[in-house]
Motif scaffolding. Structure first.
Motif, mmCIF file in Angstrom:
data_model
loop_
_atom_site.group_PDB
_atom_site.id
_atom_site.type_symbol
_atom_site.label_atom_id
_atom_site.label_comp_id
_atom_site.label_asym_id
_atom_site.label_seq_id
_atom_site.Cartn_x
_atom_site.Cartn_y
_atom_site.Cartn_z
ATOM 1 N N UNK A 1 -10.363 33.925 -27.786
ATOM 2 C CA UNK A 1 -10.537 32.729 -27.663
ATOM 3 C C UNK A 1 -10.438 32.279 -25.954
ATOM 4 N N UNK A 2 -11.430 31.883 -25.444
ATOM 5 C CA UNK A 2 -11.375 31.256 -23.725
ATOM 6 C C UNK A 2 -11.203 30.021 -24.014
ATOM 7 N N UNK A 3 -10.295 29.321 -23.145
ATOM 8 C CA UNK A 3 -10.014 27.795 -23.037
ATOM 9 C C UNK A 3 -10.439 27.354 -21.575
ATOM 10 N N UNK A 4 -10.994 26.160 -21.228
ATOM 11 C CA UNK A 4 -10.736 25.862 -19.931
ATOM 12 C C UNK A 4 -11.279 24.249 -19.924
ATOM 13 N N UNK A 5 -10.583 23.418 -19.082
ATOM 14 C CA UNK A 5 -10.819 21.975 -19.347
ATOM 15 C C UNK A 5 -12.106 21.621 -18.643
ATOM 16 N N UNK A 6 -13.006 22.591 -17.913
ATOM 17 C CA UNK A 6 -14.221 22.321 -17.313
ATOM 18 C C UNK A 6 -15.268 22.520 -18.356
#
Length: 322
Positions: A124-129
């Motif tokens: 799972x890859x997460x990023x706020x952008x």
């Protein structure tokens, strides 16, 4: 030509530009030492958000702004793979990380997420952008080998931690990982203590934490701040804050106070001529770290000695797990 080589040199040493993931987390204490991490209102710098939104379509240009990150996969992917294979003895033919659940924090366009998925991990890859997550989803969608292994969400580490604390399907689902990866991320964070707590919160007992970052030395200041931002103006002024850089000794101390045991620290060096990264005996500029979660309840122990059990002198490298 000279400026171009300097640009590659500095970008290699300092990694990615300051990320919009440099949130200012607020950690809320609950009974029985249960920790929930939340992102404070206005914690994402609008200028940083706009910068990464403008770069969101460039993640997969291996000759562009993220060229050094593409090349860094030659070191960080084997580093993660080999350490996880030492911990997880199950083997899937052709997929050495088969069945392992990994959280890639600050994943950007998925430059590290995808190769971990191809090794068999469920990532799972997460990023706020959100725009970067859109790029990551689009790029991974063309590879059928990744469709059942790689997922992305526009959120923060604190969001996942809060979901786990909230119970429901997340309690046994998204927020239970065998490994957390934070590559070129921690040097942008405003609160590393909360980062350590939240990593502990989302990891299973015995889970691994992998970090690559920049040391806090005179050399990293000269290359990352003076040369890149003030002299050559390759990187916009204010992209990095040297005060947020952290030495291996300080990072180990922080992680151990949050329930981790550091197993290996290795120095990394980028060659701007060849565009290749290599391992080095010095951690003076860039380094990679592997730690293992040994406690579920770090808050209960934070009144104890906060120093590392075996402090690493600057420039010292421990043998990596092999």
């Amino acid at each position: 030509m000279h400026a171009s080589k300097w640009g590659r040199l500095v970008r290699g040493f300092i990694g990615r530009p300051r990320s919009a993931s440099s949130w200012t987390p607020v950690c809320l204490q609950r009974p029985q030492h249960t920790v929930t991490c939340h992102t404070s209102a206005g914690s994402v710098d609008p200028d940083e958000l706009r910068r990464f939104q403008s770069l969101a379509g460039k993640w997969w240009d291996d000759h562009g702004e993220f060229a050094a990150l593409h090349a860094l996969n030659d070191l960080r992917v084997p580093f993660i793979r080999d350490n996880l294979m030492n911990v997880h003895r199950t083997r899937v033919p052709g997929k050495p990380l088969g069945g392992i659940r990994i959280l890639d924090v600050g994943c950007g366009g998925g430059l590290l997420t995808e190769p971990l998925g191809r090794l068999g991990a469920n990532v799972l890859g997460i990023d706020p952008v959100a725009d970067s997550i859109g790029t990551a989803k689009l790029h991974s969608s063309i590879d059928p080998d990744l469709r059942n292994r790689v997922r992305y969400r526009a959120c923060t580490l604190e969001d996942l931690s809060a979901e786990r604390e909230g119970g429901g399907q997340e309690e046994q689902g998204l927020a239970q990982f065998d490994a957390v990866v934070a590559s070129e991320v921690v040097e942008h964070l405003a609160d590393l203590e909360t980062f350590g707590l939240c990593c502990n919160h989302v990891l299973k007992p015995g889970g691994s934490l992998f970090i690559t970052t920049i040391n806090k030395t005179k050399l990293s200041y000269a290359l990352g701040i003076v040369a890149a931002e003030q002299l050559l103006r390759i990187v916009p002024s204010g992209t990095h804050d040297w005060e947020k850089f952290i030495s291996p000794v300080e990072l180990e101390r922080l992680l151990e106070s949050n329930g981790f045991s550091v197993g290996s620290v290795r120095g990394m060096l980028y060659n701007p001529v060849s565009g290749v990264w290599c391992w080095t005996d010095s951690t003076a500029i860039n380094y990679a770290l592997h730690a293992v979660k040994v406690r579920d309840d770090p808050e209960a122990h934070q009144a104890e000695d906060r120093g590392p059990r075996h402090p690493l002198p600057e420039g010292h490298v421990e043998a990596a797990h092999s």
